[in-house]
Design an enzyme around this catalytic site. Structure first.
Site, PDB file in Angstrom:
ATOM      1  N   LYS A   1      -4.262 -83.437  -0.314  1.00 46.12           N
ATOM      2  CA  LYS A   1      -4.625 -83.336  -1.739  1.00 46.12           C
ATOM      3  C   LYS A   1      -5.239 -84.650  -2.435  1.00 46.12           C
ATOM      4  CE  LYS A   1      -1.101 -79.996  -3.048  1.00 46.12           C
ATOM      5  NZ  LYS A   1       0.027 -79.597  -3.735  1.00 46.12           N
TER       6      LYS A   1
ATOM      7  N   ARG B   1       4.594 -78.184   3.807  1.00 46.90           N
ATOM      8  CA  ARG B   1       3.693 -77.160   3.824  1.00 46.90           C
ATOM      9  C   ARG B   1       2.304 -77.913   4.276  1.00 46.90           C
ATOM     10  NH1 ARG B   1      -0.290 -75.860   0.140  1.00 46.90           N
ATOM     11  NH2 ARG B   1      -1.109 -73.627  -0.159  1.00 46.90           N
TER      12      ARG B   1
HETATM   13  C1  7PJ Z   1       1.047 -75.597  -3.396  1.00 45.20           C
HETATM   14  C2  7PJ Z   1       1.450 -74.430  -3.224  1.00 45.20           C
HETATM   15  C3  7PJ Z   1       1.957 -76.642  -3.273  1.00 45.20           C
HETATM   16  C4  7PJ Z   1       3.610 -74.681  -3.039  1.00 45.20           C
HETATM   17  C5  7PJ Z   1      -0.691 -74.791  -3.375  1.00 45.20           C
HETATM   18  C6  7PJ Z   1      -3.077 -76.748  -2.108  1.00 45.20           C
HETATM   19  C7  7PJ Z   1      -3.308 -76.014  -3.499  1.00 45.20           C
HETATM   20  N1  7PJ Z   1       2.451 -73.846  -3.227  1.00 45.20           N
HETATM   21  N2  7PJ Z   1       0.150 -73.794  -3.187  1.00 45.20           N
HETATM   22  N3  7PJ Z   1       3.346 -76.169  -3.251  1.00 45.20           N
HETATM   23  N4  7PJ Z   1      -0.546 -75.920  -3.185  1.00 45.20           N
HETATM   24  N5  7PJ Z   1       4.915 -74.189  -3.058  1.00 45.20           N
HETATM   25  O1  7PJ Z   1      -2.895 -76.412  -1.301  1.00 45.20           O
HETATM   26  O2  7PJ Z   1      -3.717 -77.933  -2.293  1.00 45.20           O
HETATM   27  O3  7PJ Z   1       2.420 -77.913  -3.393  1.00 45.20           O
HETATM   28  S1  7PJ Z   1      -2.387 -74.369  -3.275  1.00 45.20           S
END
Ligand code: 7PJ
Length: 278
Positions: free
Chosen positions: A223, A257
């Site tokens: 990010k 994640r």
């Molecule tokens: C996140 C997400 C996060 C959760 C995205 C990216 C943008 N879901 N979906 N947490 N970010 N739970 O992957 O940079 O931080 S999309």
């Protein structure tokens, strides 16, 4: 009646964080957009992530990067549902679906996915209903504003407390719809309406949310909070991503994640060795 714990229930009782591998099926995602829109390529990537130690695959058909455009429900369904079906048919792996649309939630739940991962915390039309009465887990993420504008000027009275109050309100909204508390996972939402300093304050204080007694998910992979701090473009953020993942593990995150599964599994194994030999 089958009372044995589900894949996700087992994952959430583990002593160390599970790695959630990101599978973007959007044509425009910021770091890997367009690579996995074809089913064969997506399945190959899933196979690789499982071999590398991912315990959950997060399938997302809406790009929520700052400035991203809205996606029509039919487009999102066409991107996400066939891929979830194909993964289910081939692999015994927990599946999370990253969506804010009730219809996508319903069709994903009908395919027995394990987590509905909603960056809008089930606040959009009909989403609480879509999830209620099912057995699915939900990840409620905090976002201030909407993706198109959220980075413009995020403001908080008290960052940690404001987000805690948001979680308490969303947990209550879930419980009022009959969604059991033990199905809920929380995520502070790195990069979603937060300045650079606010993102690092949240990372440093993530354990403050343990008072809510629910599992925490952490998503910092590649990010801007890494790129902007280190002045690295999106292809050069691995060291930053791993460092933030390690801090999240130390702060008690149960799910991390990430895009880079193998390297993240390695740092969790280091964390485990350090913890166990204290
Ligand atoms: C996140 C997400 C996060 C959760 C995205 C990216 C943008 N879901 N979906 N947490 N970010 N739970 O992957 O940079 O931080 S999309």
């Amino acid at each position: 009646m089958n009372n044995s714990p589900s894949l996700i229930e087992k994952i959430l009782t583990q002593a160390y964080p599970a790695v959630m591998g990101i599978l973007n099926v959007t044509p425009d995602s910021f770091s890997d957009g367009g690579q996995y829109t074809n089913i064969d390529n997506a399945l190959k990537q899933v196979e690789i992530m499982i071999a590398q130690g991912a315990q959950i695959i997060d399938v997302g058909g809406e790009s929520t990067r700052p400035g991203a455009k809205d996606v029509a429900v039919d487009d999102e369904l066409n991107r996400v549902i066939p891929i979830v079906e194909a993964i289910k048919a081939r692999f015994d792996i927990a599946i999370s679906v990253d969506t804010s649309k009730a219809q996508v939630m319903r069709e994903a739940i009908a395919l027995n996915v394990d987590i509905i991962n909603d960056v809008r915390a089930l606040q959009e039309d009909d989403c609480l209903n879509a999830v209620a009465k099912s057995n699915v887990h939900v990840c409620l993420m905090h976002m201030q504003g909407q993706p198109r504008t959220m980075q413009a000027n995020p403001q908080y009275t008290d960052l940690i407390n404001d987000i805690k109050e948001f979680f308490e309100a969303r947990i209550k909204a879930c419980e009022n719809q009959g969604i059991e508390r033990n199905k809920i996972i929380l995520d502070v939402g790195f990069g979603f309406g937060k300045t650079l300093e606010q993102n690092y304050k949240l990372l440093a204080n993530m354990s403050a949310f343990s008072t809510l007694n629910l599992p925490l998910l952490s998503g910092t992979s590649r990010k801007s909070m890494i790129g902007n701090l280190l002045n690295r473009d999106v292809t050069e953020r691995l060291a930053g991503s791993l460092s933030t993942a390690l801090v999240a593990a130390q702060q008690g995150a149960k799910i991390i994640r990430v895009h880079d599964v193998q390297q993240t599994v390695d740092i969790i194994n280091i964390f485990k060795a350090v913890t166990e030999n204290k």
